[in-house]
Write an enzyme that holds these catalytic residues in place. Sequence first.
Site, mmCIF file in Angstrom:
data_model
loop_
_atom_site.group_PDB
_atom_site.id
_atom_site.type_symbol
_atom_site.label_atom_id
_atom_site.label_comp_id
_atom_site.label_asym_id
_atom_site.label_seq_id
_atom_site.Cartn_x
_atom_site.Cartn_y
_atom_site.Cartn_z
ATOM 1 N N GLY A 207 -25.799 3.143 37.407
ATOM 2 C CA GLY A 207 -24.997 2.400 36.917
ATOM 3 C C GLY A 207 -25.957 1.725 35.600
ATOM 4 O O GLY A 207 -26.554 2.580 34.998
ATOM 5 N N GLU A 208 -26.426 0.242 35.783
ATOM 6 C CA GLU A 208 -27.274 -0.008 34.744
ATOM 7 C C GLU A 208 -28.500 0.553 34.720
ATOM 8 O O GLU A 208 -29.340 0.360 33.837
ATOM 9 C CB GLU A 208 -27.727 -1.523 34.974
ATOM 10 N N GLY A 210 -29.098 3.820 34.685
ATOM 11 C CA GLY A 210 -29.026 5.207 34.054
ATOM 12 C C GLY A 210 -28.560 6.175 35.376
ATOM 13 O O GLY A 210 -27.885 6.016 36.040
ATOM 14 N N ASP A 238 -16.475 7.316 34.947
ATOM 15 C CA ASP A 238 -15.664 8.359 34.231
ATOM 16 C C ASP A 238 -15.792 8.612 33.009
ATOM 17 O O ASP A 238 -15.687 9.640 32.422
ATOM 18 C CB ASP A 238 -14.162 7.928 34.581
#
Lengths: 308, 308
Positions: A207-208, A210, A238
């Site tokens: 996620g945030e 990487g 996706d």
Amino acid sequence: MSKLVIVGTVAFDAIETPFGKTDKILGGAATFIGLAASHFNIDSSVVSIIGGDFPQKYLDLLSNRNIDISGVEIVKEGKTFFWSGKYHNDMNSRDTLATELNVLADFNPVVPSNYRNSDIVMLGNLHPIVQMSVLEQMESKPKLVILDTMNFWMDCALKELHEVIKKVNVITINDEEARQLTGEYSLVVAARKIHEMGPKYVVIKKGEHGALLFHDDNVFYAPALPLEEVFDPTGAGDTFAGGFAGYLAKTEDVSFENMKNAVIYGSTLASFCVEKFGTERMVALKSSEVHQRLQQFKNLTQFDIELR
Amino acid sequence: MSKLVIVGTVAFDAIETPFGKTDKILGGAATFIGLAASHFNIDSSVVSIIGGDFPQKYLDLLSNRNIDISGVEIVKEGKTFFWSGKYHNDMNSRDTLATELNVLADFNPVVPSNYRNSDIVMLGNLHPIVQMSVLEQMESKPKLVILDTMNFWMDCALKELHEVIKKVNVITINDEEARQLTGEYSLVVAARKIHEMGPKYVVIKKGEHGALLFHDDNVFYAPALPLEEVFDPTGAGDTFAGGFAGYLAKTEDVSFENMKNAVIYGSTLASFCVEKFGTERMVALKSSEVHQRLQQFKNLTQFDIELR
């Protein structure tokens, strides 16, 4: 240029974030993957299923981007898969408010005949039996099969999931799912265990924080671009996968070195995806913007220590 | 070569992790900062306070590495600062079991006269009034002042903290602390608000997720090296700061471009620190190992997308 076949949902999403909420808008894994991959002007085909309630304008949106939609089955009397979710204030967790499988409950994917020799197959998040069915329809062995999945299938179809994982070259999975699949907290150890299940390449999405690409003893890290504001994370994973697959299809090079570039492209496209609700930002995205953001990724990560 | 003055604790730690536990061992922010900075063979001085219970061998360990310890006050009848903590299974959270300030309660730092013209000042995590006192003793304006702090001071000495923050060029802080200090969830927005408080450079440490360096509208990201196992995170943040400060002192270049290298060095050294309890790994560390790991950081982050 390699052909890319994508299987996944084409769906309606209704999303609530701290910034607002949407009615039913265009969503689905294959939609986001297809839109991201279309940035590379490749021959791609989406294999999916929708109901009679699905607007023609959404289908046009895909086909206008050179995405072959002949593999999208339309069940006239059926309803399109619908997902609704609400993100918490930190945007890192969400509650699912509704999941209506509708036509997806009886999805038998059919890969268009002219895509059964595709070089790259992207198996979007779906029941592993559906993913396997797509693989079985391929007439020549693809150069690369990429699989995305989620914890839901680990809970309810683990055996089938393991069978399809055995057959793929690359798996993309988030950090918590990698831990669940392997029982290992360390992502390095988890990646090694997933290698042993089949895939030579393991992409762990954080996620945030990487994404990590593992291959044998090699590892590459693509950060997420630090953003002022994440407006809506839906589809970011996706979009990452679609950018990854699309870049590899475009460059016809599935080496580890080139996969590094592919995860950077994936992260770059995902960084746009989260700026607006649903597919809005991806639909409006220009290649000059992508180019500029790739430069930001370079500035973000490249340093100049000389090692002798 | 620039001189570096370091203020911070020199202490005893007792640590419990899922891998085992220690008796009282060498610890403290200035210890970890000093050991990391000593890798660069610079002139550095530690300003701190210890009790009569502090073993000579630990002092020798520092001075043998060319760390000037004439600024370490020894209170013969006093006891050394002691911290004890237990890490949870995920290594990302810990409980403090004991904090005995002892001699630290009456610490009036005295910077040795031959270090009052140092180019670089590293203010390790301590009461902001102590940090300010060190700054006030400097006879010439340092080229760079780096401040590390923690949430504890935000809770109980926020006004004094703001006063010292105003005076520094670089702040190193973890993500949760950046959010607490600014009331902003987005680290990009938080960094901007911290810029406005004074520091032109903001380093946000994200533990296993690496560190971000902000300067105006520029941002650089140093990942943490993905490790099989984090044995003991104690001192990793201080080691990072020490590597950062030490590299800048060695290279005498405090530009943003060079700070990128400095955060990579900081991450590199921190990746060793967590491999064993306390200072054990840092004490044994060879420069050939550092060199090899810098190469791993290059492999981890460098990619080759051509942008025209």
